[in-house]
Design a protein around this motif. Structure first.
Motif, mmCIF file in Angstrom:
data_model
loop_
_atom_site.group_PDB
_atom_site.id
_atom_site.type_symbol
_atom_site.label_atom_id
_atom_site.label_comp_id
_atom_site.label_asym_id
_atom_site.label_seq_id
_atom_site.Cartn_x
_atom_site.Cartn_y
_atom_site.Cartn_z
ATOM 1 N N ALA A 11 131.427 43.197 54.606
ATOM 2 C CA ALA A 11 130.561 43.933 53.670
ATOM 3 C C ALA A 11 129.538 43.013 53.020
ATOM 4 C CB ALA A 11 131.413 44.616 52.598
ATOM 5 N N PRO A 65 126.305 43.920 55.875
ATOM 6 C CA PRO A 65 126.370 45.293 55.356
ATOM 7 C C PRO A 65 125.720 46.253 56.348
ATOM 8 C CG PRO A 65 124.710 44.024 54.171
ATOM 9 C CD PRO A 65 125.432 43.061 55.076
ATOM 10 N N HIS A 74 123.683 49.074 51.112
ATOM 11 C CA HIS A 74 125.081 48.709 50.860
ATOM 12 C C HIS A 74 125.080 47.349 50.155
ATOM 13 C CE1 HIS A 74 125.968 51.754 53.913
ATOM 14 N NE2 HIS A 74 127.220 51.723 53.485
#
Length: 196
Positions: free
Chosen positions: A59, A63, A68
């Motif tokens: 993440a 991303p 995000h």
């Protein structure tokens, strides 16, 4: 003689590679302190920190979209909280009109709660969404998490009627006679939203 009170340097910054370990530690400690009764202590004990490290690293490093984001709250150089935001997904219930984001996660280590970290993280999330042209924020509140509900209400969010069921995994019904099969435990989350 004047008395001075030491105050930690507090900040919010984008997560960087290496933060995934601290983020996982904060997440697990926060979930165990807050959600053990609803989700189940045995479910939380079964979570794999290595798998969570990898998910948070992905993440942070890769991303899915520029919208995000993972942010961290710090006391000095120590990560004590984090927030993750994603573009608004298609969700049950009436969707908010216009662009915005979903607060996917917001956790603060139990020993650092009630010191403003969650408010700073939420403010940074909202600032980022506004810079991207976002008009709405949604978040999900697990049944029984009254502290999160109170926090979100104080920030201007409220329940919008959408509910979802989440499976937490298979658990053994300890009250059942021996030989009873494991049952799937589900929990309810309620969506909260606000125009930003």
């Amino acid at each position: 003689m004047a008395l001075f009170r030491e105050q930690a340097d507090v900040s919010v910054r984008p997560a960087v590679p290496g933060d995934e370990v601290a983020i996982t530690d904060v997440q697990l400690a926060a979930w165990r302190a807050t959600h053990a009764d609803v989700v189940g202590a045995e479910v939380l004990a079964g979570l794999d920190p290595s798998a969570l490290h990898e998910r948070w690293r992905a993440a942070i490093v890769r991303p899915p979209t520029p919208e995000h984001r993972v942010l961290t709250a710090c006391e000095g150089a120590t990560v004590v909280g984090f927030a993750a935001v994603a573009p608004l997904p298609a969700a049950p219930g009436p969707p908010p009109a216009g662009p915005g984001g979903e607060l996917v996660a917001l956790e603060v280590a139990p020993g650092s709660r009630r010191t403003g970290h969650a408010s700073r993280l939420l403010a940074a999330v909202v600032d980022g969404l506004r810079q991207d042209g976002g008009e709405h924020l949604v978040a999900w509140v697990l049944d029984g998490d009254t502290a999160r509900g109170q926090f979100l209400r104080s920030a201007g969010l409220g329940p919008d009627g959408a509910v979802r069921q989440l499976a937490t995994g298979m658990v053994v019904d300890r009250s059942a006679p021996d030989g009873s099969p494991a049952v799937e435990r589900t929990v309810s989350e309620h969506r909260w939203s606000a125009a930003i």
